[in-house]
Scaffold this motif. Structure first.
Motif, PDB file in Angstrom:
ATOM      1  N   VAL A 209      77.192  32.963   7.880  1.00 58.65           N
ATOM      2  CA  VAL A 209      76.858  31.765   8.655  1.00 58.65           C
ATOM      3  C   VAL A 209      78.126  31.327   9.373  1.00 58.65           C
ATOM      4  O   VAL A 209      79.182  31.189   8.745  1.00 58.65           O
ATOM      5  N   LYS A 210      78.028  31.118  10.681  1.00 58.78           N
ATOM      6  CA  LYS A 210      79.218  30.757  11.455  1.00 58.78           C
ATOM      7  C   LYS A 210      78.886  29.629  12.408  1.00 58.78           C
ATOM      8  O   LYS A 210      77.712  29.262  12.604  1.00 58.78           O
ATOM      9  N   ASN A 211      79.918  29.036  12.983  1.00 58.30           N
ATOM     10  CA  ASN A 211      79.723  27.966  13.961  1.00 58.30           C
ATOM     11  C   ASN A 211      79.019  28.488  15.200  1.00 58.30           C
ATOM     12  O   ASN A 211      79.303  29.599  15.679  1.00 58.30           O
ATOM     13  N   TYR A 212      78.136  27.692  15.723  1.00 57.72           N
ATOM     14  CA  TYR A 212      77.399  28.074  16.927  1.00 57.72           C
ATOM     15  C   TYR A 212      78.338  28.006  18.140  1.00 57.72           C
ATOM     16  O   TYR A 212      79.121  27.059  18.285  1.00 57.72           O
ATOM     17  N   VAL A 213      78.278  29.027  18.966  1.00 59.48           N
ATOM     18  CA  VAL A 213      79.013  29.032  20.238  1.00 59.48           C
ATOM     19  C   VAL A 213      78.017  29.316  21.345  1.00 59.48           C
ATOM     20  O   VAL A 213      76.990  29.976  21.122  1.00 59.48           O
ATOM     21  N   PRO A 214      78.290  28.763  22.548  1.00 65.06           N
ATOM     22  CA  PRO A 214      77.358  29.006  23.657  1.00 65.06           C
ATOM     23  C   PRO A 214      77.120  30.500  23.874  1.00 65.06           C
ATOM     24  O   PRO A 214      78.065  31.285  23.887  1.00 65.06           O
ATOM     25  N   GLY A 215      75.868  30.875  23.990  1.00 69.12           N
ATOM     26  CA  GLY A 215      75.511  32.280  24.151  1.00 69.12           C
ATOM     27  C   GLY A 215      74.839  32.862  22.931  1.00 69.12           C
ATOM     28  O   GLY A 215      74.155  33.885  23.013  1.00 69.12           O
ATOM     29  N   ASP A 216      75.031  32.214  21.742  1.00 66.52           N
ATOM     30  CA  ASP A 216      74.340  32.677  20.539  1.00 66.52           C
ATOM     31  C   ASP A 216      72.849  32.418  20.663  1.00 66.52           C
ATOM     32  O   ASP A 216      72.407  31.486  21.354  1.00 66.52           O
ATOM     33  N   ASP A 217      72.053  33.232  20.011  1.00 65.13           N
ATOM     34  CA  ASP A 217      70.599  33.085  20.023  1.00 65.13           C
ATOM     35  C   ASP A 217      70.231  31.814  19.261  1.00 65.13           C
ATOM     36  O   ASP A 217      70.527  31.684  18.066  1.00 65.13           O
ATOM     37  N   TYR A 218      69.588  30.864  19.958  1.00 59.68           N
ATOM     38  CA  TYR A 218      69.269  29.592  19.311  1.00 59.68           C
ATOM     39  C   TYR A 218      68.245  29.763  18.188  1.00 59.68           C
ATOM     40  O   TYR A 218      68.138  28.918  17.299  1.00 59.68           O
ATOM     41  N   ARG A 219      67.506  30.888  18.220  1.00 63.59           N
ATOM     42  CA  ARG A 219      66.528  31.135  17.155  1.00 63.59           C
ATOM     43  C   ARG A 219      67.207  31.447  15.825  1.00 63.59           C
ATOM     44  O   ARG A 219      66.564  31.414  14.778  1.00 63.59           O
ATOM     45  N   ALA A 220      68.514  31.776  15.861  1.00 63.65           N
ATOM     46  CA  ALA A 220      69.239  32.106  14.629  1.00 63.65           C
ATOM     47  C   ALA A 220      69.961  30.905  14.039  1.00 63.65           C
ATOM     48  O   ALA A 220      70.722  31.045  13.078  1.00 63.65           O
ATOM     49  N   ILE A 221      69.733  29.685  14.584  1.00 61.99           N
ATOM     50  CA  ILE A 221      70.395  28.490  14.058  1.00 61.99           C
ATOM     51  C   ILE A 221      69.916  28.210  12.637  1.00 61.99           C
ATOM     52  O   ILE A 221      68.720  28.225  12.344  1.00 61.99           O
ATOM     53  N   ASN A 222      70.868  27.990  11.747  1.00 62.33           N
ATOM     54  CA  ASN A 222      70.568  27.660  10.349  1.00 62.33           C
ATOM     55  C   ASN A 222      70.579  26.135  10.227  1.00 62.33           C
ATOM     56  O   ASN A 222      71.645  25.506  10.184  1.00 62.33           O
ATOM     57  N   TRP A 223      69.368  25.515  10.173  1.00 64.54           N
ATOM     58  CA  TRP A 223      69.271  24.054  10.227  1.00 64.54           C
ATOM     59  C   TRP A 223      69.765  23.406   8.933  1.00 64.54           C
ATOM     60  O   TRP A 223      70.320  22.301   8.966  1.00 64.54           O
ATOM     61  N   LYS A 224      69.586  24.082   7.814  1.00 63.56           N
ATOM     62  CA  LYS A 224      70.081  23.505   6.558  1.00 63.56           C
ATOM     63  C   LYS A 224      71.604  23.434   6.561  1.00 63.56           C
ATOM     64  O   LYS A 224      72.195  22.420   6.169  1.00 63.56           O
ATOM     65  N   ALA A 225      72.244  24.530   6.977  1.00 61.02           N
ATOM     66  CA  ALA A 225      73.708  24.518   7.052  1.00 61.02           C
ATOM     67  C   ALA A 225      74.190  23.526   8.102  1.00 61.02           C
ATOM     68  O   ALA A 225      75.244  22.874   7.929  1.00 61.02           O
ATOM     69  N   THR A 226      73.418  23.377   9.207  1.00 64.34           N
ATOM     70  CA  THR A 226      73.781  22.413  10.247  1.00 64.34           C
ATOM     71  C   THR A 226      73.767  20.999   9.698  1.00 64.34           C
ATOM     72  O   THR A 226      74.667  20.178   9.984  1.00 64.34           O
ATOM     73  N   ALA A 227      72.752  20.680   8.870  1.00 66.45           N
ATOM     74  CA  ALA A 227      72.656  19.329   8.295  1.00 66.45           C
ATOM     75  C   ALA A 227      73.810  19.058   7.350  1.00 66.45           C
ATOM     76  O   ALA A 227      74.343  17.937   7.300  1.00 66.45           O
ATOM     77  N   ARG A 228      74.218  20.099   6.601  1.00 69.39           N
ATOM     78  CA  ARG A 228      75.319  19.892   5.651  1.00 69.39           C
ATOM     79  C   ARG A 228      76.658  19.735   6.369  1.00 69.39           C
ATOM     80  O   ARG A 228      77.501  18.930   5.962  1.00 69.39           O
ATOM     81  N   GLN A 229      76.877  20.501   7.420  1.00 70.08           N
ATOM     82  CA  GLN A 229      78.177  20.526   8.087  1.00 70.08           C
ATOM     83  C   GLN A 229      78.292  19.463   9.177  1.00 70.08           C
ATOM     84  O   GLN A 229      79.406  19.100   9.569  1.00 70.08           O
ATOM     85  N   GLY A 230      77.161  19.002   9.678  1.00 69.17           N
ATOM     86  CA  GLY A 230      77.208  18.020  10.749  1.00 69.17           C
ATOM     87  C   GLY A 230      77.447  18.633  12.117  1.00 69.17           C
ATOM     88  O   GLY A 230      77.676  17.909  13.089  1.00 69.17           O
ATOM     89  N   SER A 231      77.445  19.962  12.218  1.00 67.74           N
ATOM     90  CA  SER A 231      77.587  20.662  13.500  1.00 67.74           C
ATOM     91  C   SER A 231      76.699  21.906  13.463  1.00 67.74           C
ATOM     92  O   SER A 231      76.326  22.397  12.391  1.00 67.74           O
ATOM     93  N   LEU A 232      76.373  22.372  14.649  1.00 68.08           N
ATOM     94  CA  LEU A 232      75.455  23.503  14.716  1.00 68.08           C
ATOM     95  C   LEU A 232      76.053  24.747  14.054  1.00 68.08           C
ATOM     96  O   LEU A 232      77.181  25.142  14.351  1.00 68.08           O
TER      97      LEU A 232
END
Length: 448
Positions: A209-232
């Motif tokens: 699991v890594k920080n989202y950067v522009p160009g990454d597939d938005y379908r691969a966003i991990n929403w649980k990890a996003t909620a914990r970290q406060g960033s995509l």
């Protein structure tokens, strides 16, 4: 002394010019009986002839090593390829020589025209190149290199026999393997008619699991990890590597049939070597199984550098058997050897639906656990007969039977496809390209 004279006599060859001169001398002596005015002309001519012969013998025999010759050959020959060989010759005489060179090639080639004519100046050397195309694996025995040398006088030749007997093994087509290897490395593989397949989607092998950067597939966003970290945050995936690719070669009697001098078994062996090499270049593990009424060679899948040599040595020794394949034994061998889902490419041949029906239950079982690709051969001779216009009743009958057998091949493809088994029906000469195409397509679509 007797041995020396025997050797001199056995290496001395008389040329056409020698016999022509003898005939002229005989004619002159005969004419001198009817035409006395010829006088001593026949005697002078014959005396001059003897002097010239003695001079040429002295020129050719006074030097014991006037010619040097050596065969240049690779350590092994490639089956069904044009292999380059050569004969190096060097003139060590002090005068220009005319030379005829014979190489005693193996009897398997059934060629008697490996004969070279050349002229060499004093001290000059040449490399006489030629090609041989073996059509059968095994050991080939070369004999001696024989050189016939003559001077500009042209009355006699001296024979040199260079003792260079050697045995060369003929391996599966490693020259074709290297050609496809270079194409694969340089991404020019489409030049051989091999399709470039668009890769669809991504593999499901999770990496991190890594920080989202522009160009990454938005379908691969991990929403649980996003909620914990406060960033995509996004899931990262890697391409699946080291998939297992096995070539299974049927070496029963159905693979004995020859096309253009090469048996179906040798076509399958050459295609397997090329395909497994390409698979290893694509980071897959390559393995080999051969089968007939008994289990043959089993080389477990691996991608170490020594794996290709191990496969080549195994393929070099394989021979056609004369009984039918034990499909039950093949099934148990695959189940016992392949520990994970693999691509199994089965090289065999079917000539009728009844032949397929005997093997189909086992093929269906193998296809439950692995991705099975069945490769069998189109009978090009039957295809040619079916396309030729018929001129009489006999030819109509032959054409009808040929069309029926060709249609059975298509029914076999349809029947295998119906049961989810991928199939290649290929002419023997197109086997390499067709199998690599199928492998690349399977690899791109991630079907394994």
């Amino acid at each position: 002394m007797k041995k020396l004279f025997s050797r001199f006599y056995s290496d001395l060859f008389l040329t056409r010019r020698f016999f022509t001169s003898i005939v002229i001398a005989v004619v002159l002596f005969m004419l001198s009986f009817f035409f006395p005015w010829l006088g001593v002309v026949p005697h002078v001519f014959f005396g001059a002839f003897l002097v010239v012969v003695a001079t040429e013998i002295a020129m050719l025999y006074l030097k014991s090593n006037g010619i040097f010759a050596r065969r240049h050959a690779p350590e092994r020959l490639s089956n069904n390829d044009d292999n380059q060989l050569g004969i190096y010759v060097e003139n060590r005489y002090a005068f220009t020589v005319k030379m005829g060179v014979i190489d005693e090639i193996p009897f398997q080639f059934q060629k008697r025209d490996v004969w070279f004519k050349t002229t060499l100046q004093p001290g000059q050397n040449k490399l006489l190149n030629y090609t041989l195309k073996p059509l059968k694996r095994g050991e080939y025995s070369f004999g001696n290199v024989i050189v016939y040398v003559g001077s500009s006088l042209g009355l006699i030749n001296r024979r040199y026999t260079v003792q260079q007997a050697q045995n060369l093994p003929v391996y599966p087509s490693f020259l074709q393997m290297r050609k496809y290897e270079l194409m694969a490395i340089s991404n020019r593989i489409t030049e051989f008619g091999i399709k470039k397949i668009r890769r669809i989607g991504h593999s499901m092998e999770f990496e991190q699991v890594k920080n989202y950067v522009p160009g990454d597939d938005y379908r691969a966003i991990n929403w649980k990890a996003t909620a914990r970290q406060g960033s995509l945050m996004t899931n990262s995936y890697t391409d699946e590597r080291s998939q297992h690719v096995y070539c299974v070669i049927d070496k029963s009697r159905v693979m004995k049939m020859p096309f253009e001098g090469l048996s179906l078994l040798d076509y399958a062996i050459n295609a397997s070597l090329i395909l497994l090499n390409v698979a290893m270049l694509k980071e897959d593990k390559a393995g080999l199984i051969t089968i007939a009424e008994k289990k043959g060679t089993v080389v477990p899948a691996d991608k170490r550098p020594t794996q290709l040599n191990k496969i080549m040595e195994a393929l070099y020794k394989e021979k056609t058997r004369y009984l039918e394949t034990d499909m039950g034994l093949l099934y148990t061998t695959i189940r016992g050897t392949l520990r994970q889902r693999s691509l199994v490419i089965f090289f065999t041949n079917f000539e009728s639906m009844s032949g397929l029906n005997r093997q189909l239950p086992y093929l269906k079982r193998i296809a439950k656990f692995h991705l099975l690709l069945v490769v069998f051969f189109e009978n090009t001779e039957l295809k040619r007969l079916s396309e030729e216009p018929a001129k009489d009743v006999e030819e109509i009958y032959i054409k009808t039977i040929a069309e029926k057998m060709a249609f059975d091949k298509k029914l076999i493809v349809k029947e295998l496809t119906k049961h989810g088994i991928q199939t290649i029906l290929s002419a023997p000469q197109n086997l390499n390209v067709n199998t690599i195409n199928a492998y690349l397509e399977i690899k791109a679509k991630q079907k394994i």
